[in-house]
Motif scaffolding. Structure first.
Motif, PDB file in Angstrom:
ATOM      1  N   LEU A 195     -98.614  19.784  24.842  1.00  0.00           N
ATOM      2  CA  LEU A 195    -100.234  20.824  24.615  1.00  0.00           C
ATOM      3  C   LEU A 195    -100.724  20.223  24.356  1.00  0.00           C
ATOM      4  CD1 LEU A 195     -99.875  24.009  23.973  1.00  0.00           C
ATOM      5  CD2 LEU A 195     -98.861  23.299  21.741  1.00  0.00           C
ATOM      6  N   LEU A 196    -101.104  19.362  22.637  1.00  0.00           N
ATOM      7  CA  LEU A 196    -102.376  18.546  22.509  1.00  0.00           C
ATOM      8  C   LEU A 196    -102.914  18.336  23.930  1.00  0.00           C
ATOM      9  CD1 LEU A 196    -100.613  16.966  18.864  1.00  0.00           C
ATOM     10  CD2 LEU A 196    -101.716  19.653  20.012  1.00  0.00           C
ATOM     11  N   ASP A 197    -101.922  17.525  24.309  1.00  0.00           N
ATOM     12  CA  ASP A 197    -103.206  16.279  25.088  1.00  0.00           C
ATOM     13  C   ASP A 197    -104.003  16.872  26.394  1.00  0.00           C
ATOM     14  OD1 ASP A 197    -102.369  14.789  23.987  1.00  0.00           O
ATOM     15  OD2 ASP A 197    -101.071  13.460  25.315  1.00  0.00           O
ATOM     16  N   GLY A 198    -103.116  18.444  26.655  1.00  0.00           N
ATOM     17  CA  GLY A 198    -103.454  19.390  27.586  1.00  0.00           C
ATOM     18  C   GLY A 198    -104.058  20.212  27.106  1.00  0.00           C
ATOM     19  N   LEU A 199    -104.356  20.420  26.152  1.00  0.00           N
ATOM     20  CA  LEU A 199    -105.638  21.650  25.605  1.00  0.00           C
ATOM     21  C   LEU A 199    -106.840  20.189  25.444  1.00  0.00           C
ATOM     22  CD1 LEU A 199    -104.304  23.528  22.752  1.00  0.00           C
ATOM     23  CD2 LEU A 199    -105.228  24.465  24.762  1.00  0.00           C
ATOM     24  N   CYS A 200    -106.676  19.518  25.253  1.00  0.00           N
ATOM     25  CA  CYS A 200    -107.971  18.362  24.853  1.00  0.00           C
ATOM     26  C   CYS A 200    -108.786  18.408  26.010  1.00  0.00           C
ATOM     27  CB  CYS A 200    -107.439  17.685  24.106  1.00  0.00           C
ATOM     28  SG  CYS A 200    -108.796  15.899  23.468  1.00  0.00           S
ATOM     29  N   GLN A 201    -107.444  18.021  27.125  1.00  0.00           N
ATOM     30  CA  GLN A 201    -108.174  16.961  28.404  1.00  0.00           C
ATOM     31  C   GLN A 201    -108.929  19.275  28.754  1.00  0.00           C
ATOM     32  OE1 GLN A 201    -108.001  14.521  30.092  1.00  0.00           O
ATOM     33  NE2 GLN A 201    -109.330  15.722  31.321  1.00  0.00           N
ATOM     34  N   THR A 202    -108.862  19.590  28.995  1.00  0.00           N
ATOM     35  CA  THR A 202    -108.725  21.340  29.394  1.00  0.00           C
ATOM     36  C   THR A 202    -110.151  21.592  28.564  1.00  0.00           C
ATOM     37  OG1 THR A 202    -107.070  22.368  29.602  1.00  0.00           O
ATOM     38  CG2 THR A 202    -108.302  23.916  29.618  1.00  0.00           C
ATOM     39  N   LEU A 203    -110.060  21.202  26.961  1.00  0.00           N
ATOM     40  CA  LEU A 203    -111.342  22.160  25.888  1.00  0.00           C
ATOM     41  C   LEU A 203    -113.050  21.108  26.444  1.00  0.00           C
ATOM     42  CD1 LEU A 203    -109.347  23.592  23.108  1.00  0.00           C
ATOM     43  CD2 LEU A 203    -110.190  25.437  25.628  1.00  0.00           C
ATOM     44  N   THR A 204    -112.069  19.859  26.343  1.00  0.00           N
ATOM     45  CA  THR A 204    -113.112  18.561  25.866  1.00  0.00           C
ATOM     46  C   THR A 204    -113.874  17.943  26.927  1.00  0.00           C
ATOM     47  OG1 THR A 204    -111.433  16.736  24.654  1.00  0.00           O
ATOM     48  CG2 THR A 204    -112.653  18.742  23.124  1.00  0.00           C
ATOM     49  N   ALA A 231     -96.573  31.749  22.736  1.00  0.00           N
ATOM     50  CA  ALA A 231     -96.659  31.319  23.957  1.00  0.00           C
ATOM     51  C   ALA A 231     -96.187  30.382  24.666  1.00  0.00           C
ATOM     52  CB  ALA A 231     -98.629  30.620  24.474  1.00  0.00           C
ATOM     53  N   ILE A 232     -96.127  29.318  23.163  1.00  0.00           N
ATOM     54  CA  ILE A 232     -94.845  28.163  23.360  1.00  0.00           C
ATOM     55  C   ILE A 232     -93.211  28.773  23.712  1.00  0.00           C
ATOM     56  CG2 ILE A 232     -94.207  26.143  22.163  1.00  0.00           C
ATOM     57  CD1 ILE A 232     -96.476  25.656  20.761  1.00  0.00           C
ATOM     58  N   ASP A 233     -93.244  29.595  22.803  1.00  0.00           N
ATOM     59  CA  ASP A 233     -91.423  30.415  22.849  1.00  0.00           C
ATOM     60  C   ASP A 233     -91.203  31.154  23.886  1.00  0.00           C
ATOM     61  OD1 ASP A 233     -91.490  28.972  20.638  1.00  0.00           O
ATOM     62  OD2 ASP A 233     -92.405  31.047  19.111  1.00  0.00           O
ATOM     63  N   LEU A 252    -101.204  25.511  30.425  1.00  0.00           N
ATOM     64  CA  LEU A 252    -102.364  24.378  29.854  1.00  0.00           C
ATOM     65  C   LEU A 252    -103.801  25.868  30.227  1.00  0.00           C
ATOM     66  CD1 LEU A 252    -100.885  21.059  29.479  1.00  0.00           C
ATOM     67  CD2 LEU A 252    -101.506  22.610  27.421  1.00  0.00           C
ATOM     68  N   ASP A 253    -103.872  26.032  30.850  1.00  0.00           N
ATOM     69  CA  ASP A 253    -104.733  26.404  31.236  1.00  0.00           C
ATOM     70  C   ASP A 253    -105.326  28.199  30.928  1.00  0.00           C
ATOM     71  OD1 ASP A 253    -106.645  23.801  32.513  1.00  0.00           O
ATOM     72  OD2 ASP A 253    -105.889  24.340  35.182  1.00  0.00           O
ATOM     73  N   ALA A 271    -102.935  24.460  17.154  1.00  0.00           N
ATOM     74  CA  ALA A 271    -101.404  24.394  17.658  1.00  0.00           C
ATOM     75  C   ALA A 271    -101.146  23.139  17.617  1.00  0.00           C
ATOM     76  CB  ALA A 271    -102.218  23.353  19.628  1.00  0.00           C
ATOM     77  N   ALA A 272    -101.154  21.784  16.808  1.00  0.00           N
ATOM     78  CA  ALA A 272    -100.723  20.874  15.289  1.00  0.00           C
ATOM     79  C   ALA A 272    -100.249  22.062  14.554  1.00  0.00           C
ATOM     80  CB  ALA A 272    -101.498  19.818  15.102  1.00  0.00           C
ATOM     81  N   GLU A 273    -100.642  22.599  14.135  1.00  0.00           N
ATOM     82  CA  GLU A 273     -99.597  23.818  13.720  1.00  0.00           C
ATOM     83  C   GLU A 273     -98.931  24.874  13.798  1.00  0.00           C
ATOM     84  OE1 GLU A 273     -98.429  25.775   9.612  1.00  0.00           O
ATOM     85  OE2 GLU A 273     -99.986  24.240   9.983  1.00  0.00           O
ATOM     86  N   ALA A 274     -98.852  25.212  14.182  1.00  0.00           N
ATOM     87  CA  ALA A 274     -97.949  25.810  15.679  1.00  0.00           C
ATOM     88  C   ALA A 274     -96.467  25.034  15.811  1.00  0.00           C
ATOM     89  CB  ALA A 274     -98.223  26.501  16.518  1.00  0.00           C
ATOM     90  N   ILE A 275     -97.157  23.668  16.291  1.00  0.00           N
ATOM     91  CA  ILE A 275     -96.050  22.674  16.666  1.00  0.00           C
ATOM     92  C   ILE A 275     -94.954  22.400  15.311  1.00  0.00           C
ATOM     93  CG2 ILE A 275     -95.405  20.024  17.191  1.00  0.00           C
ATOM     94  CD1 ILE A 275     -97.745  20.614  19.022  1.00  0.00           C
ATOM     95  N   ALA A 276     -95.685  22.090  13.973  1.00  0.00           N
ATOM     96  CA  ALA A 276     -95.681  21.347  12.583  1.00  0.00           C
ATOM     97  C   ALA A 276     -94.482  22.850  12.115  1.00  0.00           C
ATOM     98  CB  ALA A 276     -95.679  21.247  11.931  1.00  0.00           C
TER      99      ALA A 276
END
Length: 284
Positions: A195-204, A231-233, A252-253, A271-276
């Protein structure tokens, strides 16, 4: 009691995140639950151009047989090079490697059908090092009715029994092991670096958020966190084992597009908060 013979074993892993190859040299004594493992050294290797090829093969898109064969061979050669470097650097003088355990790259995981495919050609390792190679590690559990993943609950109580009673592995998917007087339990918890890598790739356009610098500069908003968590659930559903099958590029997109114009730093922090929060719910 006779003195136990030590075995020197090298283990290799590429994870769901496709962020590299790790190889560790371990001294093992004992057997079963009484086994003792001590890490003697570690090396890491970039996957280079092979990363994109493996990601494409894991996407589920059609590919000719030769694409799988070539990728498997190149991955085996990368393993052989990494292991040769590991042994040159960390194998004690005069000692011999007992065997290699090589996981391979998961291309498809279908526990509902008792099927899983970890792509790897082990023969470059055998040829280079002249030792047995254990691979295709998940099938015995799948055929016996298990999920085939995660496999870390086998090792966690041995590696961490003196330091903890539960372990969380923050990989592409977060998985969990609990070991106490009630026995050993484990399972997948939630999507993590996928999730974190995918969002980073998509957004930046960056493949990952190095050292979490972007996320640490953002703000985890309640609404963003709620939407990402929902969305994760929804994607995970009732699956007991998680992977790219639930959290693929299309997912992810779509998630990134649904979050509107929120700054990338805030999205990654949320996203990090949702995972935590999902990890905390399991940790108790």
């Amino acid at each position: 009691m006779a003195q136990q013979t030590a075995r020197l074993v090298a283990g290799c892993m590429t994870g769901t995140s496709l962020d590299g190859l790790d190889a560790a040299l371990v001294r093992i004594t004992g057997r079963g639950r009484e086994l003792d493992a001590r890490v003697l050294g570690h090396v890491a290797r970039e996957l280079g151009p092979l990363r994109d090829d493996l990601a494409q093969l894991a996407s589920g898109e059609p590919a000719p047989p030769q694409a799988y064969l070539r990728a498997a061979r190149r991955l085996g050669e990368l393993h052989a090079d990494a292991l040769a470097g590991l042994c040159a650097r960390h194998l004690p003088a005069g000692a011999a490697l007992s065997f290699v355990a090589a996981h391979g790259q998961t291309i498809c995981h279908l526990p509902g059908e008792a099927l899983s495919w970890q792509l790897l050609d082990p023969w470059p390792i055998v040829r280079r090092l002249g030792v047995p190679v254990v691979h295709d590690l998940r099938q015995a559990d799948l055929v016996a009715g298990g999920q085939g993943a995660p496999i870390t609950p086998i090792a966690d109580p041995i590696l961490y029994r003196h330091a903890a009673q539960q372990v969380f592995n923050l990989g592409g998917i977060c998985n969990h092991t609990r070991f106490d007087g009630q026995g050993i339990t484990g399972g997948d918890v939630t999507v993590c670096n996928l999730l974190l890598d995918g969002l980073c790739q998509t957004l930046t356009g960056q493949r990952f958020d190095r050292d979490g610098r972007l996320a640490s500069g953002g703000t985890a908003g309640d609404e963003l966190t709620r939407r990402i968590g929902a969305a994760i659930d929804a994607a995970a559903g009732d699956a007991r084992t998680l992977g790219r099958e639930q959290f693929d590029d299309a997912w992810l997109d779509a998630l990134a597009a649904s979050l509107g114009e929120a700054p990338a730093a805030d999205v990654l922090a949320s996203a990090a908060e949702a995972i935590a929060r999902r990890i905390a719910a399991v940790a108790g």
